[in-house]
Design a protein around this motif. Sequence first.
Motif, short mmCIF file in Angstrom:
data_model
loop_
_atom_site.label_atom_id
_atom_site.label_comp_id
_atom_site.label_asym_id
_atom_site.label_seq_id
_atom_site.Cartn_x
_atom_site.Cartn_y
_atom_site.Cartn_z
N HIS A 154 60.94 11.78 26.87
CA HIS A 154 62.25 12.32 26.94
C HIS A 154 62.57 12.56 25.44
O HIS A 154 63.39 11.55 24.25
N VAL B 139 66.36 19.62 26.97
CA VAL B 139 65.88 18.10 27.58
C VAL B 139 64.73 19.11 27.17
O VAL B 139 63.96 19.84 27.98
N GLU C 267 69.85 7.54 19.61
CA GLU C 267 69.63 8.24 19.16
C GLU C 267 68.64 7.54 18.05
O GLU C 267 68.11 6.81 17.81
N LEU D 220 67.31 11.09 34.15
CA LEU D 220 67.46 10.37 32.72
C LEU D 220 68.37 9.97 32.62
O LEU D 220 70.19 10.34 32.95
N THR D 221 68.09 8.46 31.91
CA THR D 221 69.63 7.84 31.38
C THR D 221 68.39 6.86 30.62
O THR D 221 68.04 7.71 30.19
N ARG E 17 65.84 15.11 23.87
CA ARG E 17 67.36 16.30 23.68
C ARG E 17 67.24 16.35 22.46
O ARG E 17 68.20 15.78 21.41
N GLU F 76 68.24 12.91 20.66
CA GLU F 76 68.07 11.20 21.78
C GLU F 76 67.15 11.66 22.16
O GLU F 76 66.64 12.57 22.42
N ALA F 77 66.63 10.77 22.53
CA ALA F 77 65.32 10.37 23.56
C ALA F 77 65.12 9.36 24.16
O ALA F 77 66.42 8.34 24.38
N THR F 78 64.51 8.72 25.36
CA THR F 78 64.66 8.24 26.44
C THR F 78 63.33 8.05 26.91
O THR F 78 62.59 8.83 26.86
N TRP G 215 69.63 6.95 27.51
CA TRP G 215 69.40 8.27 25.66
C TRP G 215 69.56 7.38 24.52
O TRP G 215 71.09 6.09 24.41
#
Length: 363
Positions: free
Chosen positions: A145, A72, A120, A115-116, A147, A102-104, A118
């Motif tokens: 962020h 991450v 693609e 962190l929630t 991942r 993945e991103a958020t 997420w």
Amino acid sequence: MTDLTDLPDLAVRTHGGTVMAASDEFFADKENLIKPEPPTFQPHTFTPKGQQYDGWETRRRFGRGEGNDWVVIRLGAPGIVRAIDVDTAFFLGNYPQACRIEATGAEGYPAVDDLTDWFELVPTSPLAGGTHNVFTVDCPVRVTHLRLHILPDGGVARLRVHGEVVPDPRLLTRVPFDLVATLNGGRVTDCSDSFFSPPSNMLQPGESRFMADGWETARRRDDGHDWAVVALACPATALIAELSTTHYRGNFPDRVSLSGSSGGSEWFPLLPQTRLQADTTHRFRLDGDRPITHVRIDSHPDGGIGRFRLYGTPTEQAVHGLVERWLNALPESQAVAVLAAAGLAPVPRPVADVTDLVKPLLA
């Protein structure tokens, strides 16, 4: 500059990126992923854990259990991702078979476990060893962020996250605003020469670390001079210019001048030709009172500049534009949280007119 990999690296350490956590880093440290310099390799350099690699490498997982490894990263410059380079340089018999990214987007500085939401950016895609694996991203959402999942295990030398910086306008009001900083959305659009190092280096945060960390041109042998054009983060009135020749002692420009433009075609003077000193940070008050969208640095006749800062005041219309772009690019959950924190109810997006939202959002 049409190549997406010419866009700023939103994750690189020099822009403030950090590697927050990884499932495993037995053979090589996760922090190597965002180092600014290209990866290197020295054969037959063994540690107690094996051959040393300049990247992130996990222990063998395949055939020993389920799942995959992940890392991450918090972006130093939140923005809209356009291309991701999963560089497997020097990883030949130990690179991952595939990756998924993945991103958020999140408010503040949450811990990894907080962190929630997420989503693609890059679906599961095969990787090749010892090369750049570049993936184009088509997602208009501002992210904070990333991942990276590697399937199932292995090593990655560098992760480059190229995109458009979308600054948080709440952090740009009532404080000195560097109009050309990469982290605020400034970008180089053209230059005369970048033989030794590119002009985008001038817009990086912090002091120049060494000579190649600035902009340096080749030696001129004609009657011309070098120049670079920078698009501002937003239209603004420029008030103070800061030019640093840190580390440039026998190769700094003799003189510099600055010009401004509203549109990038017709130019007017901001700073006349002014002599510089070696290894010095210079500050100049500017006479211009006209809003500009671009600034041109003229380096007479050639040489190196470590850092360039341009402080000023955005126009009212520009502030509205910053808020509009930022608000419309936020992930839905973050947009709801931002509006609620400002005492506002959720609004349908995209928002075309932010006039009634600007004051409470920036309060």
